[in-house]
Design an enzyme around this catalytic site. Structure first.
Site, PDB file in Angstrom:
ATOM      1  N   HIS A 164     -16.988   2.727 -41.563  1.00 48.29           N
ATOM      2  CA  HIS A 164     -16.630   1.308 -41.648  1.00 48.29           C
ATOM      3  C   HIS A 164     -17.582   0.420 -40.833  1.00 48.29           C
ATOM      4  O   HIS A 164     -17.466  -0.807 -40.884  1.00 48.29           O
ATOM      5  CB  HIS A 164     -15.151   1.075 -41.292  1.00 48.29           C
ATOM      6  CG  HIS A 164     -14.863   1.052 -39.833  1.00 48.29           C
ATOM      7  ND1 HIS A 164     -14.459   2.166 -39.126  1.00 48.29           N
ATOM      8  CD2 HIS A 164     -14.894   0.047 -38.941  1.00 48.29           C
ATOM      9  CE1 HIS A 164     -14.271   1.846 -37.864  1.00 48.29           C
ATOM     10  NE2 HIS A 164     -14.523   0.557 -37.727  1.00 48.29           N
TER      11      HIS A 164
ATOM     12  N   ASP B  42     -13.808   8.520 -42.483  1.00 49.23           N
ATOM     13  CA  ASP B  42     -14.528   7.374 -41.900  1.00 49.23           C
ATOM     14  C   ASP B  42     -15.677   7.873 -41.024  1.00 49.23           C
ATOM     15  O   ASP B  42     -15.590   7.858 -39.793  1.00 49.23           O
ATOM     16  CB  ASP B  42     -13.529   6.535 -41.087  1.00 49.23           C
ATOM     17  CG  ASP B  42     -14.135   5.238 -40.591  1.00 49.23           C
ATOM     18  OD1 ASP B  42     -15.222   4.861 -41.065  1.00 49.23           O
ATOM     19  OD2 ASP B  42     -13.492   4.605 -39.728  1.00 49.23           O
TER      20      ASP B  42
ATOM     21  N   SER C 243     -15.699   0.760 -32.382  1.00 43.92           N
ATOM     22  CA  SER C 243     -15.753   1.526 -33.626  1.00 43.92           C
ATOM     23  C   SER C 243     -16.977   2.417 -33.699  1.00 43.92           C
ATOM     24  O   SER C 243     -18.085   1.999 -33.350  1.00 43.92           O
ATOM     25  CB  SER C 243     -15.804   0.572 -34.823  1.00 43.92           C
ATOM     26  OG  SER C 243     -14.524   0.083 -35.088  1.00 43.92           O
ATOM     27  N   GLY C 244     -16.762   3.642 -34.177  1.00 40.53           N
ATOM     28  CA  GLY C 244     -17.879   4.565 -34.374  1.00 40.53           C
ATOM     29  C   GLY C 244     -18.258   5.320 -33.117  1.00 40.53           C
ATOM     30  O   GLY C 244     -18.970   6.313 -33.182  1.00 40.53           O
TER      31      GLY C 244
END
Ligand code: NAG
Ligand code: NAG
Ligand code: NAG
Length: 258
Positions: free
Chosen positions: A58, A100, A197-198
């Site tokens: 994402h 994801d 995120s990530g």
């Protein structure tokens, strides 16, 4: 101690690690900051090969173009690189956030040295027991003014939450897949947040999770949901060592060979 990768993409506002602390310098030698061409941090990642960064699918927010040869110089112990190609997992589903995970191939290799090393990954399908302590790290942006702003890496220690609890009707009520793991404090107040995120959730010295999604940040009913990296170990190795990747290299598409 920071490896910065610049992608040209939309700037947006992000949250930051909640309830954490600043780790000692150079303590996490594989963490990567994905940044827009304006120097705006938008996602975290982990260096898993001198040419590859592991992050969440994402984080593939468009439009991104690796057009600027801008920053490629060393600044202290930081290294900068541009992306050559993005490889999101083919089963990534943005409505369920399943699978994801994404690999980013760099246009030039990162030099491994005493400040930068590769992230150790778990074996395929390696599991974690509930209660195991892990730590998640990420950056909070300090300004939106453009230019490369000072970044502060933050870290927080969290226990793994069982899938049965995380998937229960009191929590994410059936939205947790086998490709996800949950981690969070039972009292809340400690969590990863949007701009993380990530980034890596590290347990036993290995990157078992990637910051993926959640419901608010730090709510005790809703732990953070992470991509279960061990479910994708084989895919990661296959992608990095595929004939196609070698082909890119032998075709001389890299601006710098090691
Ligand atoms: C994503 O998941 C939803 C819900 O399971 C499904 O209806 C949809 O077809 C999936 N999309 C893709 C692109 O696989
Ligand atoms: C679970 O997913 C459904 C369908 O996408 C959504 O309506 C619901 O709000 C989700 N529940 C939680 C707790 O995330
Ligand atoms: C979570 O619950 C849903 C609905 O009951 C189920 O389909 C799914 O398999 C569960 N996830 C896991 C990892 O067991």
């Amino acid at each position: 101690h920071t490896l910065l990768i610049r992608l040209l993409c939309l700037d947006f506002v992000q949250g930051r690690i909640v309830g954490g602390y600043t780790p000692s310098p150079n303590s996490i030698k594989y963490i990567v900051s994905l940044q827009s061409s304006k120097g705006q941090h938008f996602c975290g990642g982990s260096l898993v090969h001198k040419y590859w960064v592991l992050t969440a699918a994402h984080c593939n927010i468009g439009p991104w173009v690796s057009r600027t040869p801008e920053l490629s110089a060393y600044e202290g112990t930081e290294q900068y690189s541009k992306p050559l190609s993005l490889v999101p997992h083919p089963q990534y589903n943005s409505s369920t956030t399943n699978a994801d995970i994404m690999l980013i191939k760099l246009s030039a290799p990162i030099e491994l040295n005493r400040y930068v090393s590769l992230a150790p990954l778990p074996k395929q399908n390696a599991g974690l027991l509930a209660g195991r302590m892990c730590r998640v790290s990420g950056w909070g942006s300090t300004s939106h003014s453009g230019g490369l702003t000072p970044l502060t890496l933050r870290t927080v220690r969290l226990p793994i939450v069982s899938t049965s609890k995380c998937n229960s009707s009191n929590s994410f009520s059936g939205n947790i897949t086998t490709n996800m793991i949950c981690a969070g404090s039972s009292t809340g107040g400690k969590d990863a947040c949007k701009g993380d995120s990530g980034g890596p959730l590290v347990c036993d010295g290995r990157v078992y999770g990637l910051v993926s999604w959640g419901n608010g940040c730090g709510d005790p009913r809703f732990p953070g949901v992470y991509t279960a990296v061990s479910r994708f170990r084989r895919w990661i190795d296959q992608t990095i060592y595929s004939p196609f990747s070698r082909c890119l290299k032998s075709a001389g598409l890299f601006s710098r060979e090691d």
